[in-house]
Enzyme design. Structure first.
Site, short mmCIF file in Angstrom:
data_model
loop_
_atom_site.label_atom_id
_atom_site.label_comp_id
_atom_site.label_asym_id
_atom_site.label_seq_id
_atom_site.Cartn_x
_atom_site.Cartn_y
_atom_site.Cartn_z
N GLU A 145 38.39 2.66 -7.03
CA GLU A 145 37.04 2.90 -7.58
C GLU A 145 36.86 4.36 -7.98
O GLU A 145 36.27 4.66 -9.01
CB GLU A 145 35.99 2.51 -6.54
CG GLU A 145 34.58 2.91 -6.93
CD GLU A 145 33.53 2.55 -5.89
OE1 GLU A 145 33.86 1.92 -4.86
OE2 GLU A 145 32.35 2.90 -6.12
N GLU B 202 22.59 -0.05 1.07
CA GLU B 202 22.51 -0.22 -0.39
C GLU B 202 21.74 -1.48 -0.78
O GLU B 202 22.18 -2.26 -1.62
CB GLU B 202 23.92 -0.22 -1.00
CG GLU B 202 24.65 1.10 -0.79
CD GLU B 202 25.98 1.21 -1.52
OE1 GLU B 202 26.62 0.18 -1.73
OE2 GLU B 202 26.35 2.34 -1.87
N ASP C 241 32.24 8.14 0.80
CA ASP C 241 32.57 6.86 0.16
C ASP C 241 33.89 6.91 -0.59
O ASP C 241 33.89 7.02 -1.82
CB ASP C 241 31.44 6.48 -0.81
CG ASP C 241 31.53 5.04 -1.27
OD1 ASP C 241 32.35 4.31 -0.72
OD2 ASP C 241 30.77 4.66 -2.17
C1 GCV Z 1 30.53 -3.31 -2.24
C2 GCV Z 1 30.28 1.90 -2.75
C3 GCV Z 1 30.60 1.08 -3.96
C4 GCV Z 1 29.90 -0.25 -3.93
C5 GCV Z 1 30.28 -0.97 -2.63
C6 GCV Z 1 29.87 -0.08 -1.48
C7 GCV Z 1 30.24 -0.67 -0.15
O1 GCV Z 1 28.95 2.33 -2.78
O2 GCV Z 1 30.26 1.80 -5.11
O3 GCV Z 1 30.30 -0.99 -5.05
O4 GCV Z 1 29.68 -2.22 -2.54
O5 GCV Z 1 30.52 1.15 -1.59
O6 GCV Z 1 31.28 -0.30 0.37
O7 GCV Z 1 29.51 -1.48 0.37
#
Ligand code: GCV
Length: 680
Positions: free
Chosen positions: A374, A273, A346
């Site tokens: 989340e 990411e 995720d």
């Molecule tokens: C910390 C998901 C979440 C992100 C998070 C990522 C990760 O994509 O939406 O906010 O980033 O996981 O675990 O690195």
């Protein structure tokens, strides 16, 4: 005049009484009443050890234990491979806690207090405990500016701008709460890490926190930014194979250990990411991890290297981490642990276990769960996560006959140290977690990290007894409600294996229609649900992405056939015709409709159950949970209507007549734009 004084005294008395009675959730499950001086006079806490952790154990008992004498004893013959374990025995009128180290004594002390708080009988105790994992860890996704990525309980607990000078009393309370459930390691900062955390002034702040946590048996770790040598150290780049880069990390590690001798190590999100990583220089994850491992090794530090990687390629996102990491098996140094999310996508309401578990026999692996919600309604929805955690831990991977569950693989592998992590749901809210029941997820994570064999139901009962009251009239119905709540959220959000159909970015609420022209396909809901006129679901069989092949037999065959695939994963692995007959004889479409309605009905049932308990607990928490349940009930209807009305545009089938009718228009739902910030 006398009257006025009397009036003020009375008023203060009433106010004080109200404050003492206030139940704002700030005490978590630690609502122990302090012993009075006269109670203390009737019992003795004997602890001959003066180190900080043993002293904390003795102080806890001194302050809160009211049932006779207790002796704390370190046992020199305690097996070395069972650190942190303890034994509690009743010897006559006295209770003896013995352990191999002081943290064992501390956990034994909290165990006794837990029993007392639950009103358990104390005669004839003989309890032996040892933890499932050596490292029981919280990961905070807290940023240095005080925001918390995916945090729903206010700002960060860590007041970086005030540290190290000003010490919030909550740092100690936090450490105590963690110790009470066996958590012994914390990563303070977000995996999307600012390089600044490694700057000398921030390290002083980190040291201050580490010093506060140490008497509670807690070690501090940091997330690092892989480009720190360039960004902070002004090196030309951060190529892990360049000696000057490795040297920078070695010096940095030495600097940290001079301040924090028991520092745990680094957590790393690399080439994921948008985060930097070794691949930026054509190197592998193993190259990057081993370079850091070498810097930490002299200090016995660890590298926790995350396996959460995926890119917008033609390949199924669910397959990518496996493809990237399995070829590296055997290449990681022994102080590197691969930190793997429970599922391959995720932290969805339901995912099959991540096929990486058990697929790298020469590599230490650990599970990462998300405690913060989340994808589960933030701190608005009551969702008890122990059933989700257990589902992964108990999943059989078939990679080794006996120990082949995810729990087994992560506990007994080529490990130097076994570990488990949960992304924390803690913030500066008075009740720590935003929703009173979200505290149960912090609690259950810690207790399961201690003992993966505990049941969701027993943990719910334990937590309820301590957090609300041991009254069976409260504990019985609420423990059932809690255990059911995870299935309810799956039903009203994503039943039958649907996944990732959330609103973009903030992930609160449904957006199965979501599409951003030019946006990354693997961030679009259609990528996951694939709804069309024929059916719905992601074909991950041999005719599709063949992700099933990443599972071992017999799972790959079981998941790969529509007839044998567990229905809870059906649309995860298959694109299924709308009229497909399910096990209950109804069509897939009808089953979807029934599942969404069931989710709505379950939440309404939770509301009724909750309301029936009025008077059995304090008013403040009763009302706060009651109003959160209203939001959850409205959201469940929103999810149901959004998903069914949208998918109906493909299925063209009616919602079964027996079911409640939608109350929204699809167009109206499509216009909803929530102003929820996502802090990166
Ligand atoms: C910390 C998901 C979440 C992100 C998070 C990522 C990760 O994509 O939406 O906010 O980033 O996981 O675990 O690195």
């Amino acid at each position: 005049m006398g009257n006025i004084v009397w009036y003020i005294v009375c008023l203060l008395g009433i106010l004080c009484h109200q404050l003492c009675q206030a139940e704002d959730g700030s005490q978590l499950w630690l609502r122990y009443a302090r012993v009075t001086a006269s109670e203390a006079a009737f019992r003795k806490i004997h602890c001959p050890y003066r180190d900080a952790v043993a002293s904390t154990a003795a102080a806890e008992l001194q302050d809160y234990w009211r049932r006779g004498d207790v002796d704390l004893q370190l046992d020199k013959k305690w097996p070395k491979w069972q650190p942190d374990g303890y034994r509690i025995r009743s010897l006559g009128s006295k209770t003896v806690i013995s352990a191999g180290n002081s943290t064992g004594l501390l956990y034994g002390a909290f165990h006794l207090l837990r029993l007392q708080q639950q009103g358990a009988a104390m005669q004839g105790l003989d309890i032996s405990e040892k933890p499932s994992y050596a490292l029981r860890m919280l990961n905070h996704w807290d940023n240095l500016d005080g925001t918390v990525e995916r945090g729903y309980a206010g700002h960060s607990l860590w007041k970086w701008e005030e540290l190290p000078g000003v010490i919030s009393p909550r740092y100690r309370e936090y450490a105590r709460a963690n110790a009470s459930i066996g958590i012994n390691a914390v990563v303070l900062n977000n995996v999307n890490a600012s390089p600044l955390i490694l700057r000398a002034d921030y390290l002083e702040k980190v040291k201050t926190l580490a010093d506060i946590f140490r008497p509670y048996g807690i070690r501090v770790f940091l997330s690092i930014n892989f480009s720190a040598p360039a960004l902070l150290g002004n090196l030309p780049d951060s190529d892990p194979l360049r000696p000057v880069v490795a040297g920078w990390w070695k010096d940095k590690a030495d600097e940290i250990y001079r301040l924090i001798p028991d520092f745990g190590g680094f957590l790393v999100k690399a080439n994921s990411e948008g985060q930097p990583g070794p691949q930026d220089y054509g190197r592998t994850h193993a190259d990057g991890a081993n370079m850091l491992a070498a810097a930490l090794r002299p200090h016995r530090g660890l590298v926790l290297w995350r396996a959460f990687v995926y890119n917008p390629t033609a390949e199924d996102r669910a397959k990518q981490a496996y493809q990237e990491f399995v070829p590296l098996d055997g290449q990681f140094d022994d102080n590197v642990i691969l930190q793997i999310k429970n599922g391959p996508i995720d932290f969805q309401p339901r995912e099959p276990f991540n096929p990486l578990f058990g697929a790298m026999p020469k590599t230490s692996q650990m599970v990462e769960f998300q405690i913060t919600q989340e994808y589960l309604g933030f701190s608005n929805h009551l969702v008890y996560l122990a059933p989700l955690f257990k589902e992964t831990l108990d999943a059989q991977t078939y990679s080794r006959s006996e120990a082949g569950t995810v729990a087994g693989i992560t506990q007994r592998g080529p490990h130097l140290v076994s570990a488990i992590a949960g992304v924390a749901n803690i913030g500066e809210d008075r009740n720590w977690c935003g929703h009173h029941f979200a505290q149960a997820n912090w609690y259950a994570f810690g207790r399961l990290a201690w003992n993966t064999g505990l049941s969701s139901n027993s943990l719910a009962r334990e937590w309820l007894s301590m957090t609300f009251s041991p009254d069976p009239a409260l504990v019985n119905p609420l423990s059932e409600l809690m255990v059911e709540s995870r299935e309810a959220v799956v039903n009203y959000m994503m039943p039958l294996g649907l996944h990732h159909i959330f609103a973009f970015e903030h992930h609160y609420g449904p957006e199965p229609w979501g599409d951003i022209p030019g946006g990354r396909p693997d961030w679009m809901p259609w990528y996951y649900h694939n709804a069309d006129l024929l059916g719905i679901g992601f074909d991950r069989t041999a005719t599709g992405s063949n992700a099933v092949a990443q599972y071992r037999s017999p799972l790959r065959e079981q998941f790969g056939q529509i007839g044998s695939c567990p229905e809870q994963y059906l649309l995860w692995f298959h694109h299924v015709p709308w009229k497909h007959r399910m096990k209950n004889g109804r069509s897939l479409w009808d089953n979807l409709c029934y599942a969404y309605q069931q989710g709505v009905d379950q939440v309404r049932g939770f509301q009724r159950q909750w309301d029936s308990l009025e008077g059995k607990m304090d008013t403040q928490r009763f009302q706060e949970v009651q109003s959160k349940l209203k939001i959850q009930a409205r959201d469940a209807v929103w999810w149901r209507d959004a998903c069914l009305l949208y998918f109906q545009t493909f299925s063209k089938m009616p919602i079964p007549a027996a079911l409640e009718r939608p109350v929204h228009e699809l167009d109206e739902l499509k216009k909803i734009r929530l102003d929820l910030k996502h802090h990166n």
